[in-house]
Scaffold this active site. Structure first.
Site, PDB file in Angstrom:
ATOM      1  CE  LYS A  20      -4.175   1.701   1.925  1.00 15.40           C
ATOM      2  NZ  LYS A  20      -5.477   1.177   3.197  1.00 15.40           N
ATOM      3  CD  GLU A  43     -18.898  -1.119   9.072  1.00 18.84           C
ATOM      4  OE1 GLU A  43     -19.063  -2.049   8.388  1.00 18.84           O
ATOM      5  OE2 GLU A  43     -17.951  -0.227   8.748  1.00 18.84           O
ATOM      6  NE  ARG A 103     -22.145  -2.344   4.696  1.00 15.15           N
ATOM      7  CZ  ARG A 103     -21.086  -2.568   3.691  1.00 15.15           C
ATOM      8  NH1 ARG A 103     -20.185  -3.032   4.211  1.00 15.15           N
ATOM      9  NH2 ARG A 103     -21.352  -2.524   2.459  1.00 15.15           N
TER      10      ARG A 103
HETATM   11  C1  LIG Z   1     -18.703  -0.377   5.072  1.00 14.71           C
HETATM   12  C2  LIG Z   1     -17.384   0.230   4.799  1.00 14.71           C
HETATM   13  N1  LIG Z   1     -16.718   0.631   6.333  1.00 14.71           N
HETATM   14  C3  LIG Z   1     -15.670   1.216   6.390  1.00 14.71           C
HETATM   15  C4  LIG Z   1     -15.221   2.164   5.341  1.00 14.71           C
HETATM   16  C5  LIG Z   1     -14.136   2.907   5.462  1.00 14.71           C
HETATM   17  N2  LIG Z   1     -12.832   2.382   4.499  1.00 14.71           N
HETATM   18  C6  LIG Z   1     -12.908   2.640   3.455  1.00 14.71           C
HETATM   19  S1  LIG Z   1     -11.213   2.064   2.832  1.00 14.71           S
HETATM   20  C7  LIG Z   1     -11.073   0.845   4.256  1.00 14.71           C
HETATM   21  C8  LIG Z   1      -9.935   0.097   4.089  1.00 14.71           C
HETATM   22  C9  LIG Z   1     -10.194  -0.702   3.002  1.00 14.71           C
HETATM   23  O1  LIG Z   1      -9.092  -2.003   3.110  1.00 14.71           O
HETATM   24  P1  LIG Z   1      -8.791  -2.776   1.815  1.00 14.71           P
HETATM   25  O2  LIG Z   1      -9.924  -3.302   1.462  1.00 14.71           O
HETATM   26  O3  LIG Z   1      -7.690  -3.894   2.445  1.00 14.71           O
HETATM   27  O4  LIG Z   1      -8.159  -1.677   0.703  1.00 14.71           O
HETATM   28  P2  LIG Z   1      -6.770  -0.898   0.787  1.00 14.71           P
HETATM   29  O5  LIG Z   1      -7.184   0.486   1.316  1.00 14.71           O
HETATM   30  O6  LIG Z   1      -5.695  -1.640   1.511  1.00 14.71           O
HETATM   31  O7  LIG Z   1      -6.279  -0.986  -0.817  1.00 14.71           O
HETATM   32  C10 LIG Z   1     -12.106   1.397   5.082  1.00 14.71           C
HETATM   33  C11 LIG Z   1     -12.222   0.892   6.634  1.00 14.71           C
HETATM   34  C12 LIG Z   1     -16.010   1.829   3.783  1.00 14.71           C
HETATM   35  N3  LIG Z   1     -15.386   2.445   2.834  1.00 14.71           N
HETATM   36  N4  LIG Z   1     -17.138   0.962   3.975  1.00 14.71           N
END
Ligand SMILES: Cc1ncc(C[n+]2csc(CCOP(=O)(O)OP(=O)(O)O)c2C)c(N)n1
Ligand SMILES: CC(=O)[C@@H](O)[C@H](O)COP(=O)(O)O
Ligand SMILES: [Mg+2]
Length: 629
Positions: free
Chosen positions: A289, A373, A401
């Site tokens: 990342k 959530e 959610r």
């Molecule tokens: C339902 C929901 N909860 C929380 C988020 C906030 N959020 C956005 S990206 C993320 C982390 C995603 O991690 P990953 O899928 O591993 O993607 P990366 O950022 O590592 O590429 C979070 C918690 C969201 N977009 N949707």
């Protein structure tokens, strides 16, 4: 492609659609990757955005668009925050600097923006379900397209991802899931699956064994190559056992990987291999990342989402007010130090919710459940049954959610759980998927649940204390960004339950605000006073229980009411006031509800959107004038 008579300024300038990638060789694709990276860094430095996620998938994006033929083939990006390279390659290069700005391109995939955006995302863990729907639809229509879901390891911590996997495996559907494993959610990823992934893949013995075998066999010349191929095939089965493959194979996915998600040649070779295969395929790619930008690689949490370059600050100017989030986090610490039963729960967003300091000081009373959530809320209910007082900190939009868990597991049995909804109201640049404009409506209708919203950051402190003194479920909703800049009065006090406060007397019209709406009322009253209008300002504080006496008193005195909230009008605070007036038979009162009128709100700055959607001070004053006409 660029016109032949103009020398290409750069490879990226030659890419007007993904088809143009076919003209590039591997070396040029690798050079293009670096151009994409630099363009993303330059743009985000100016306008803000999700930097680390997008940098981590530059090669993956190139390989996907090289192998698959969008929009005939369809790519669904989970969350969609990592799609900046995708957008640059699919006709939005020249508009890319308008990212997340009013009237500009969205920070997430939008079908209305491009046919290459196969499905709108923004909330995590929806990609497999959506992609499966697209795949079944394609099959039923006898279409030629292949469907790919790209999902991160963080997004794989949500149950919905497994709901999709479970059905895909059962249907034996032609579907490709690319699992982008970078070990990170926003914070370092959590959960047993994440631990299993990192254990399985970081096995030093396995990596060392593999490299030494390759070296020895290659030294044997052509025979060695044959043996190497046999070894590679046996390696696949070894990995399928030793790596996460067995988990995905159990869900009837053919597991391929893990492969280096920055090795373009390997990615293209692997995607070309899985593309024609039948049935569900899972390609496991390992990425970094923030790849290619040292500060983001070193601190991917900080660079997950970055703001636009801030204007130069006048050193003589007073420091900016604290954010609501910071004040929440500090107050949580203050209360936890004196209340051992207080617990803090986040769903993969310790920094965003302000709970990181709590996690550091009280690691045994802090839980990050990952992007889960629904689980977070019911887990909190379990803790409450055991006599703890959990505070579940989840952004308003993501709390949507967990609605059934709030009803079924917390409020039905009246458990002492505090729901802390940060980002309540207009959040700004994240746009329609992230605005927190439904919570006053979907929370107000739940029996046993009390609902407060502070007029400023100081009041948030007292509300959190008041909520933790209440023996039952309480929701607190507060906005994204800086507070009003009021002093923190000491000590923390318990606010009179169900009572608002008269902030400014007046007899011509009553401006009744909730949360950030109160500041808009205060400013509107100032401008109305210039016109000789005496506007009362009421800080309602509670959406439920409503301060019925205060509201009926000002209604009776002024005969005109303007209610103000950053929420949908449908079922919001203004609805509560109208229901009260009707219940009390105060039918002669003239009322204007200043709220969002049955609409989603796009991306832009908070100030721009508040003005555009008529919930700023100017709109409040205008509403009052209309009542006075
Ligand atoms: C339902 C929901 N909860 C929380 C988020 C906030 N959020 C956005 S990206 C993320 C982390 C995603 O991690 P990953 O899928 O591993 O993607 P990366 O950022 O590592 O590429 C979070 C918690 C969201 N977009 N949707
Ligand atoms: C993509 C996503 O859902 C999160 O990164 C979100 O954008 C964070 O919002 P804040 O920037 O308000 O913390
Ligand atoms: Mg990740």
């Amino acid at each position: 492609m660029c016109a032949a008579n103009q020398p290409p300024v750069s490879l990226l300038d030659q890419i007007d659609s993904p088809d143009d990638l076919q003209d590039l060789n591997l070396r040029q694709l690798e050079d293009l990757a670096e151009e994409l990276r630099q363009r993303i860094i330059d743009s985000v430095e100016k306008v803000g955005g999700h930097l680390a996620p997008s940098l981590g998938v530059v090669e993956l994006t190139l390989a996907l668009h090289y192998v698959f033929d969008t929009p005939v083939d369809k790519i669904v990006w989970d969350v969609g925050h990592q799609t900046y390279a995708h957008k640059l390659l699919t006709g939005r290069r020249d508009r890319f600097d308008t990212l997340r700005q009013l009237g500009g391109i969205s920070g997430f995939p939008k079908r209305s923006e491009s046919p290459h955006d196969a499905f709108d995302t923004g909330h995590s863990s929806t990609s497999i379900s959506a992609a499966l729907g697209l795949a079944v639809g394609e099959r039923l229509k006898k279409g030629p397209g292949k469907v790919v879901a790209v999902i991160g390891d963080g997004s794989f911590t949500a149950g919905m991802a497994f709901e999709g996997m479970n059905q895909a495996g059962d249907l034996d559907e032609d579907l490709i899931v690319v699992f982008n494993d970078n070990g990170m959610s926003i914070a370092p990823n959590v959960g047993a699956l994440s631990k299993f992934m990192s254990r399985a893949l970081s096995g030093k013995a396995y990596q060392t064994f593999r490299k030494s075998m390759e070296r020895r066999l290659k030294a044997l010349g052509s025979m060695g190559e044959d043996l190497l191929n046999i070894a590679r095939r046996s390696e696949e089965s070894f990995k399928a056992f030793y790596t996460p493959g067995m988990l995905f194979e159990a869900l009837k996915f053919n597991y391929v990987g893990p492969i280096d998600g920055h090795n373009l040649e390997r990615l293209i070779e692997t995607l070309k291999y899985v593309k024609p295969l039948q049935g569900p395929q899972l390609v496991h790619v390992i990425t970094t990342k923030g790849r290619g930008y040292a500060p983001a690689e070193a601190n991917p949490s900080h660079y997950h989402g970055v703001g636009a370059r801030p204007p130069r600050r006048d050193p003589a100017a007073p420091p900016p007010p604290q954010s609501y989030t910071e004040v929440f986090g500090q107050t949580m610490l203050e209360l936890a130090r004196r209340r051992p039963e207080v617990m803090a729960i986040t769903a993969a967003m310790p920094e965003g919710t302000g709970l990181a300091p709590f996690a550091e000081e009280f690691p045994e009373r802090f839980v990050d459940v990952g992007i889960a959530e629904q689980h977070a809320v019911t887990f909190a209910a379990g803790l409450a049954v055991q006599g703890f007082h959990p505070v579940v900190a989840i952004y308003s939009t993501f709390m949507q959610r967990a609605f059934d868990q709030i009803v079924h597991d917390v409020c039905l049995t009246n458990l002492p759980v505090v729901l802390a909804l940060d980002r309540g109201g207009i959040v700004g640049e994240d746009g329609a998927t992230h605005q927190g404009l439904l919570d006053l409506s979907f929370l107000r209708c739940v029996p046993n649940l009390s609902l407060m919203s502070p007029a400023d950051e100081n009041e948030l402190r007292h509300m959190l204390y008041t909520a933790l003194e209440h023996d039952g479920p309480v929701a607190l909703r507060y906005p994204r960004g800086k507070g009003v800049g009021v002093a923190h009065d000491e000590p923390l006090r318990i606010l009179p339950w169900g009572k608002g406060e008269m902030r400014r007397p007046g007899k011509d019209v009553a401006l009744i605000g909730i949360g950030v709406g109160v500041e808009a009322c205060a400013q509107a009253a100032e401008s109305l006073a210039q016109e000789g209008v005496e506007a009362a300002v009421v800080n309602a504080r509670f959406v439920k229980p409503l301060d019925e006496e205060l509201i009926c008193e000002v209604a009776h005195t002024c005969g005109r009411l303007v209610t103000v909230e950053e929420n949908e009008a449908n079922g919001g605070f203004g609805s509560a006031v109208l229901e009260l007036l009707a219940r009390r038979g105060l039918t002669g009162i003239k009322v204007r509800v200043v709220a969002l009128n049955d609409t989603f709100v796009e991306h832009g700055s908070q100030a721009q959107l508040r003005h555009l959607y008529g919930v700023d001070a100017q709109a409040v004053a205008e509403a009052a004038r209309r009542l006075l006409d």
